[in-house]
Write a protein that holds these residues in place. Sequence first.
Motif, PDB file in Angstrom:
ATOM      1  N   LYS A 114       0.875  -1.015  -0.010  1.00 56.13           N
ATOM      2  CA  LYS A 114      -0.023   0.145  -0.125  1.00 56.13           C
ATOM      3  C   LYS A 114       0.799   1.433  -0.016  1.00 56.13           C
ATOM      4  O   LYS A 114       1.672   1.376   0.988  1.00 56.13           O
ATOM      5  CB  LYS A 114      -1.008  -0.122   1.222  1.00 56.13           C
ATOM      6  N   VAL A 115       0.821   2.033  -1.021  1.00 59.16           N
ATOM      7  CA  VAL A 115       1.570   3.064  -1.523  1.00 59.16           C
ATOM      8  C   VAL A 115       0.757   4.422  -1.006  1.00 59.16           C
ATOM      9  O   VAL A 115      -0.352   4.719  -1.861  1.00 59.16           O
ATOM     10  CB  VAL A 115       2.277   3.149  -2.409  1.00 59.16           C
ATOM     11  N   ALA A 116       1.378   5.367  -0.113  1.00 62.15           N
ATOM     12  CA  ALA A 116       0.717   6.475   0.085  1.00 62.15           C
ATOM     13  C   ALA A 116       1.468   7.504  -0.920  1.00 62.15           C
ATOM     14  O   ALA A 116       2.485   7.358  -1.049  1.00 62.15           O
ATOM     15  CB  ALA A 116       0.949   6.928   1.529  1.00 62.15           C
ATOM     16  N   ILE A 117       0.641   8.557  -1.320  1.00 63.02           N
ATOM     17  CA  ILE A 117       1.476   9.256  -2.127  1.00 63.02           C
ATOM     18  C   ILE A 117       1.165  10.946  -1.756  1.00 63.02           C
ATOM     19  O   ILE A 117      -0.053  11.292  -1.233  1.00 63.02           O
ATOM     20  CB  ILE A 117       0.813   8.973  -3.823  1.00 63.02           C
ATOM     21  N   PHE A 118       1.810  11.787  -2.153  1.00 60.46           N
ATOM     22  CA  PHE A 118       1.858  13.150  -1.994  1.00 60.46           C
ATOM     23  C   PHE A 118       2.160  13.916  -3.039  1.00 60.46           C
ATOM     24  O   PHE A 118       3.385  13.707  -3.787  1.00 60.46           O
ATOM     25  CB  PHE A 118       2.430  13.659  -0.724  1.00 60.46           C
TER      26      PHE A 118
ATOM     27  N   GLU B 252      -5.832  24.001  18.329  1.00 61.77           N
ATOM     28  CA  GLU B 252      -5.346  25.369  17.966  1.00 61.77           C
ATOM     29  C   GLU B 252      -5.315  25.366  16.506  1.00 61.77           C
ATOM     30  O   GLU B 252      -5.521  26.466  15.932  1.00 61.77           O
ATOM     31  CB  GLU B 252      -4.105  25.872  18.567  1.00 61.77           C
ATOM     32  N   VAL B 253      -4.982  24.263  15.837  1.00 60.27           N
ATOM     33  CA  VAL B 253      -4.812  24.321  14.349  1.00 60.27           C
ATOM     34  C   VAL B 253      -6.388  24.557  14.002  1.00 60.27           C
ATOM     35  O   VAL B 253      -7.411  24.041  14.291  1.00 60.27           O
ATOM     36  CB  VAL B 253      -4.265  22.887  14.119  1.00 60.27           C
ATOM     37  N   PRO B 254      -6.220  25.145  12.764  1.00 56.05           N
ATOM     38  CA  PRO B 254      -7.918  25.618  12.229  1.00 56.05           C
ATOM     39  C   PRO B 254      -8.422  24.497  11.775  1.00 56.05           C
ATOM     40  O   PRO B 254      -7.742  23.167  11.397  1.00 56.05           O
ATOM     41  CB  PRO B 254      -7.197  26.105  10.773  1.00 56.05           C
ATOM     42  N   SER B 255      -9.882  24.376  12.173  1.00 52.58           N
ATOM     43  CA  SER B 255     -10.660  23.071  11.651  1.00 52.58           C
ATOM     44  C   SER B 255     -10.633  22.561  10.441  1.00 52.58           C
ATOM     45  O   SER B 255     -10.496  21.251  10.153  1.00 52.58           O
ATOM     46  CB  SER B 255     -12.235  23.465  12.000  1.00 52.58           C
ATOM     47  N   GLY B 256     -10.433  23.506   9.416  1.00 56.03           N
ATOM     48  CA  GLY B 256     -10.113  23.019   8.039  1.00 56.03           C
ATOM     49  C   GLY B 256      -8.962  21.978   8.037  1.00 56.03           C
ATOM     50  O   GLY B 256      -9.040  20.863   7.170  1.00 56.03           O
ATOM     51  N   VAL B 257      -7.804  22.396   8.521  1.00 55.62           N
ATOM     52  CA  VAL B 257      -6.595  21.355   8.597  1.00 55.62           C
ATOM     53  C   VAL B 257      -7.121  20.069   9.188  1.00 55.62           C
ATOM     54  O   VAL B 257      -6.753  18.900   8.679  1.00 55.62           O
ATOM     55  CB  VAL B 257      -5.351  21.768   9.394  1.00 55.62           C
ATOM     56  N   ARG B 258      -7.802  19.893  10.184  1.00 55.53           N
ATOM     57  CA  ARG B 258      -7.990  18.779  11.156  1.00 55.53           C
ATOM     58  C   ARG B 258      -8.983  18.128  10.305  1.00 55.53           C
ATOM     59  O   ARG B 258      -9.126  16.961  10.139  1.00 55.53           O
ATOM     60  CB  ARG B 258      -8.790  19.380  12.490  1.00 55.53           C
TER      61      ARG B 258
ATOM     62  N   ASN C 231      -0.508  20.482   3.842  1.00 57.72           N
ATOM     63  CA  ASN C 231       0.613  19.678   3.286  1.00 57.72           C
ATOM     64  C   ASN C 231       1.579  19.489   3.971  1.00 57.72           C
ATOM     65  O   ASN C 231       2.257  18.429   3.912  1.00 57.72           O
ATOM     66  CB  ASN C 231       0.778  20.789   1.831  1.00 57.72           C
ATOM     67  N   GLU C 232       2.020  20.531   4.714  1.00 60.03           N
ATOM     68  CA  GLU C 232       2.979  20.398   5.606  1.00 60.03           C
ATOM     69  C   GLU C 232       3.157  19.137   6.812  1.00 60.03           C
ATOM     70  O   GLU C 232       3.986  18.508   6.950  1.00 60.03           O
ATOM     71  CB  GLU C 232       3.560  21.550   6.341  1.00 60.03           C
TER      72      GLU C 232
ATOM     73  N   PHE D 153       5.093  15.820   6.893  1.00 56.80           N
ATOM     74  CA  PHE D 153       5.609  15.291   8.204  1.00 56.80           C
ATOM     75  C   PHE D 153       5.275  13.942   8.619  1.00 56.80           C
ATOM     76  O   PHE D 153       6.010  13.389   9.120  1.00 56.80           O
ATOM     77  CB  PHE D 153       5.080  16.443   9.153  1.00 56.80           C
ATOM     78  N   ASN D 154       4.062  13.755   8.603  1.00 49.67           N
ATOM     79  CA  ASN D 154       3.581  12.564   9.185  1.00 49.67           C
ATOM     80  C   ASN D 154       4.150  11.304   8.198  1.00 49.67           C
ATOM     81  O   ASN D 154       4.490  10.211   8.801  1.00 49.67           O
ATOM     82  CB  ASN D 154       1.865  12.439   8.952  1.00 49.67           C
ATOM     83  N   LEU D 155       4.056  11.475   6.898  1.00 45.84           N
ATOM     84  CA  LEU D 155       4.666  10.512   5.991  1.00 45.84           C
ATOM     85  C   LEU D 155       6.185  10.173   6.507  1.00 45.84           C
ATOM     86  O   LEU D 155       6.634   8.894   6.304  1.00 45.84           O
ATOM     87  CB  LEU D 155       4.598  10.958   4.471  1.00 45.84           C
TER      88      LEU D 155
END
Lengths: 175, 174
Positions: A3-7, A63-69, A104-105, A109-111
């Motif tokens: 299973k390959v994740a892509i960005f 604290e992170v904007p809800s859109g990001v979450r 995106n960041e 970072f998580n990947l």
Amino acid sequence: MVKVAIFPPNSLILADLIERKGHEVLALQKAVRKKVKDPDIDSPPMNLTEEDPIKGLKYAAIEVPSGVRGRMSLIGPLIEEAEAAIIVEDAPFGFGCIGCARTNELSIFNLRKRGVPTLELKYPKNKDETTDMVNKINTFLDSLPKSSESSENSEILESSDSPDISSDKEFKEDD
Amino acid sequence: MVENVCINPDLGREDKDPEVVTRMIILGPKANVSESEVVNQMHLLGLPLTIKQTCYGAMVSGKEKDVITAIKEVRKMDPYNIFTKDRGFPPGDPRRCRGHRKGPREGFHQMEKEFKLLGFVSDALKNPKEVSLEEETCVPLEEFEEIMKECLEEENLDKDNIKDKEHSENKNNN
């Protein structure tokens, strides 16, 4: 089959190249499809429910904007599922449906944090760079192990495809 | 943009079935087949699919097994120029269909950008070759000076050697 994740997570080129090599791509569209077909969504034009930002708390602080979450509630599980990853940086502005720089960041970072085999590339601008990118992706995908119990999907897609640029004998012997 | 958030999708049973998947078939710029040929080929397969011809290729919706079979057959027509990707929304969904929106659908700009590279990608798949991305640059001044010094020294040594030889030959003759 891996299973390959892509960005970027909705990239046509990356998804197509991965499927040509017989691996499973963790594309964002699959996560979106689950949402679209979910009968529990009250307001159909909206893809996200009020619960999604809460789910996204696993990946981003309050604290992170809800859109990001909200975005991370879709992308996060895909990243967790990944057994390998391909990251293409410096994609043109507005590339894909996630124009949010913070998402995106966080995704990249998580990947990287996952510690799975990761290929990092830069978005190509001309023919030579594109050829180089395709060569690197194919070499990377060949180096990933291929399970004998590959799904019908991958077998079918693999059969109609591109010639191998390189192959990793060690992994083939393991199979 | 009020229309975008007020549309009721009114999906059919097939659209709500979680087993049904939608795939986009995108033709590269160097494709030897047309959109209508791709659609005709898929219709001729006789599979229970919903097929929609689009400006970029086609959109096919149905059970995953049938969709994959159809894509496999279609790809045989031009394996290096037919690309596919998943799509989250079913074909004609008013939330994404351009016909119901006041602008391009989401994902159009990304496809537009990627389409510019598709020709190069198909070339790379068809004729894989190693490429060198190192640009040719000027030789740095310091390095050039060192090379010149080495060359001049060698030249001087050669001249000295020749002179010595001539001297020794002259002496022998005398």
